[in-house]
Design an enzyme around this catalytic site. Structure first.
Site, short mmCIF file in Angstrom:
data_model
loop_
_atom_site.label_atom_id
_atom_site.label_comp_id
_atom_site.label_asym_id
_atom_site.label_seq_id
_atom_site.Cartn_x
_atom_site.Cartn_y
_atom_site.Cartn_z
N ASP A 120 0.78 -1.33 0.07
CA ASP A 120 -0.11 0.05 -0.17
C ASP A 120 0.82 1.29 -0.05
OD1 ASP A 120 -2.10 -1.70 -0.09
OD2 ASP A 120 -2.50 -1.36 2.27
N1 URA Z 1 -1.70 -6.09 3.48
C1 URA Z 1 -2.26 -4.74 3.60
O1 URA Z 1 -3.22 -4.31 4.00
N2 URA Z 1 -1.72 -4.10 2.74
C2 URA Z 1 -0.15 -4.25 2.26
O2 URA Z 1 0.33 -3.17 1.74
C3 URA Z 1 0.26 -5.79 2.36
C4 URA Z 1 -0.54 -6.48 2.79
#
Ligand code: URA
Length: 259
Positions: A120
């Site tokens: 993310d």
């Molecule tokens: N899980 C999430 O919620 N975000 C990420 O970036 C990776 C795994």
């Protein structure tokens, strides 16, 4: 751009032919899924014709493939690097909002390296980038169950009941999602720090799993990917994988490194 190639003209499949999106992945342009998006967007040409359907197969030995008008060739050398992704970067290859991209951090490299899966925008930690499409495909495919470990700071006191629920599995998108390991490193009324390992990579999976057991994620950092650990790599820094790391990664997904 050339004329559109219609479905009637599509060549059939023979052992020498390969799906266009697989070729794009092997050529280090993008993962197979992102390659499909490029094709649908009309950005890919084969022998002067724009291809917008996904069934097209090409002969990699002879086809002239272009993306956005630029010729695409299979890499002569595979390369895989580990980046410590800082917060505030997207892992997509293009961002409609014009946010910074992780590939900006590798500017100046001669190979086109693309991110293996997602992290993310606000997440940090271990991100692999590669021009080896088959390796990337396997690392992302649920069949190979590659473990990813996250150090997560959540709001509130995280206790054994929540840990047990994550290990037992919560429901995401109508099917179960379970952690394979959850360790509580710190737990106070205000906030807690846990390490959590999963073997899938669904969209926002860690945040959504923790949301299901009542916790908001304040910080998310990936500290391990399969056999690899982030170690002391500084945020924003990257390095090539060592031969030993590459061998361990290939072994984790049953890939012959000398293929
Ligand atoms: N899980 C999430 O919620 N975000 C990420 O970036 C990776 C795994």
């Amino acid at each position: 751009m050339g004329r559109k190639r219609s479905t009637e003209e599509l060549p059939g499949r023979s052992p020498a032919l390969e799906r266009l999106q697989k070729f794009l992945a092997r050529a280090g342009v993008a993962s197979r899924r992102r390659g499909e998006e490029l094709i649908r967007a009309g950005r890919v040409e084969v022998d002067g014709q724009v291809v917008t359907t996904l069934g097209v197969c090409i002969d990699p030995a002879t086809a002239q493939v272009k993306v956005d008008g630029q010729p695409v060739h299979l890499p002569t050398k595979w390369r895989t690097v580990m980046l410590h992704k800082p917060a505030g970067y997207v892992t997509t290859m293009a961002d409609p909002q014009g946010r910074r991209q992780v590939t900006d951090l590798l500017a100046g490299q001669s190979e086109r390296l693309f991110p293996v899966g997602r992290l993310d925008y606000d997440a940090t930690g271990l991100l692999l980038l590669t021009n080896d499409g088959e390796l990337a495909h396997r690392l992302m495919h649920p069949r190979y169950k590659v473990a990813k470990t996250y150090r997560v700071t959540v709001g509130g006191r995280f206790e054994e009941t929540a840990r047990a629920r994550l290990l037992a599995g919560v429901e995401l998108d109508g099917r179960p999602a379970a952690a394979v390991q959850v360790q509580i490193l710190q737990s106070t009324t205000d906030r807690s720090v846990i390490e959590m390992t999963i073997r899938e990579g669904r969209y926002h999976q860690v945040k959504r799993m923790l949301g299901q057991v009542g916790f908001a994620v304040l910080k998310l950092k990936r500290i391990a990917y399969g056999p690899l650990r982030l170690g002391r790599l500084a945020p924003g820094a990257w390095r090539d994988l060592s031969p030993q790391e590459l061998a361990a990664l290939a072994q984790a997904v049953g890939l012959d490194r000398n293929r």
